[in-house]
Design an enzyme around this catalytic site. Sequence first.
Site, PDB file in Angstrom:
ATOM      1  N   ASN A 209       0.579  -1.384   0.728  1.00  0.00           N
ATOM      2  CA  ASN A 209      -0.002  -0.124  -0.085  1.00  0.00           C
ATOM      3  C   ASN A 209       0.734   1.402   0.221  1.00  0.00           C
ATOM      4  OD1 ASN A 209       0.123   0.986   3.010  1.00  0.00           O
ATOM      5  ND2 ASN A 209      -0.563  -1.110   3.463  1.00  0.00           N
ATOM      6  N   TYR A 210       0.270   2.237   0.269  1.00  0.00           N
ATOM      7  CA  TYR A 210       1.105   3.475  -0.136  1.00  0.00           C
ATOM      8  C   TYR A 210       1.263   4.107   1.036  1.00  0.00           C
ATOM      9  CZ  TYR A 210      -1.462   3.837  -4.933  1.00  0.00           C
ATOM     10  OH  TYR A 210      -1.577   3.307  -5.699  1.00  0.00           O
TER      11      TYR A 210
END
Length: 399
Positions: A209-210
Site C-alpha cells: 500500500n501507499y
Amino acid sequence: MLKGKKIVLGITGSIAAYKSCLIIRQLIKKGAEVQVVITPAGKEFITPITLSALTCKPVISEFFSQRDGTWHSHVNLGLWADAMLIAPATASTIGKMANGIADNMLITTYLSMKAPVFIAPAMDLDMYAHPSTQKNLQTLQSYGNHVIEPGTGFLASKLEGKGRMEEPENIVAALEAFFAKQCDLEGECILITAGPTYEKIDPVRFIGNYSSGKMGFALAEECARRGADVTLVCGPVSAAMQTEHPNIHRINVESAQQMYEVCKERFPSMTSAVLCAAVADYAPEAVAMEKMKRTADDLVIRLKPNPDIAAALGKMKQAGQKLVGFALETNNEESNAQSKLKKKNFDFIVLNSLKNKGAGFQTDTNQITIITPQGKTEYALKPKTEVAKDIIDRLVQQG
Ligand code: PMT
C-alpha cells in the site's frame, strides 16, 4: 526542569527591559545558563554591564566585537540554545521576526534558532491591539513560536493590562512548564508500528500500500523527544526515512506476519503501543518460488487472512497498558472507526480519511479525529509532526 538548560535571552528596546534582570536571576537560580543578545535600542534601557554581571557572560549585541573584531556567530547560538526567550519583545522586533527583517544580531539569531522560541510582548495597549501587531503575533505562532501573552497570569480576561509584559515569574514558569512537558514520557516504553507491509506474490512482486511511514516516524520522534524508550517496528519504507533520536530502536520487517511476531513478543514489556502501520489484511496463500510468467489466461491469486496485530495486542493488554490504533477510511468514517475501537480494544483510535485533502498517505500533513469510548475531538489539518504531538498529548492525558 531548567537545570542545565541553555537559554538565549533576547532583550529589545522597551521600558520592561529592566525586568529582564529578574528573569535572568530566576533562570540562573534554577540552574539555567543564560546568554543575552540585546538590540541597539535595548541598550538604551539597560546596560550590557549589568546584564553581563548577572549572566557571567559577555553580552552580544553587534555582529563583530568593537575591540578585537571577533565575529559573533548567530548560527552557533542557534545550535547552542535549548530555548530562546525574547523578553521584552517590542512591536518592532515582533514585526521584523514575522517578516524576516534581519537587520540586527537578535533577529539573525532568531532566524538561525533551532530551539523553541518564546516571545513575551511588551508595549502599550493600542500598539498591542493594532491589527498589524496581532497579525504578526499570529504569524509567529503559525511558525511554531510560543507567545507568552501579556497579562495571562493575572488579567487574562480583561483588556486592561494587555500589552504589558507578563511578570518575570510567569515567563520563567512558562519555560519550566514547556521543559516539564518535554519529559512527560520519561520511564515509558512505547511500541510504534509504521509504514506498509509487503505480502509476497513471487520473488519480484508483492501486495502493498501507499504508506510512507511519515506518520509513524513522527510519532516515534515525538515519544522519544518526550523521554520515552521507543521500539519502532517498521515496514518497508524508503531509505530516506531515518530516525534521529537515539532512544528509538528500529526493527525492520516486511510482512504483516513478521510485524505480528515482533509486536506480540515486545508488547508485554511496553507501557503503550501506537499502531500506525498500514498492515495488509490478506496475503497470497502461496508464494511462487520463481517469477510468475504471463499466460493467455486470467490469473487468480488466492489470499489468506493475515493476523490482526491490533486485535491480538488488544487481547493481551494488561491493566495500565494503553493501546492506540489508527483507522484509515474512505467512507462511513466515524462508524467504521467506532467499530474498530471496540473490536480491537483500543483506548482510543485516530481516524484519518482519504476524503480530506492533505490527509493520509505520503503527505507531510494529516487531519485527524480522535475517538474515545466517551466522545470525539476533531483537529485541523497540520504537519504530521504537530499531529503526533496532539496524539501523544492525548495518550498522556489518558493517564
Ligand atoms: O505512512 P504515511 O504515508 O504517513 O500514512 C499514514 C497512514 C495513513 C498509514 C496512517 O495515518 C494510518 O491511518 N495508519 C493505519 C492504516 C490502516 O491500516 O488502517 P486500518 O483501518 O486498516 O487498520 C486499523 C488498525 O488496525 C490500525 O491501527 C492498523 O495498524 C491495525 N491493523 C490492521 C490490520 C492488521 N492486520 N493488523 C493491524 O494491526
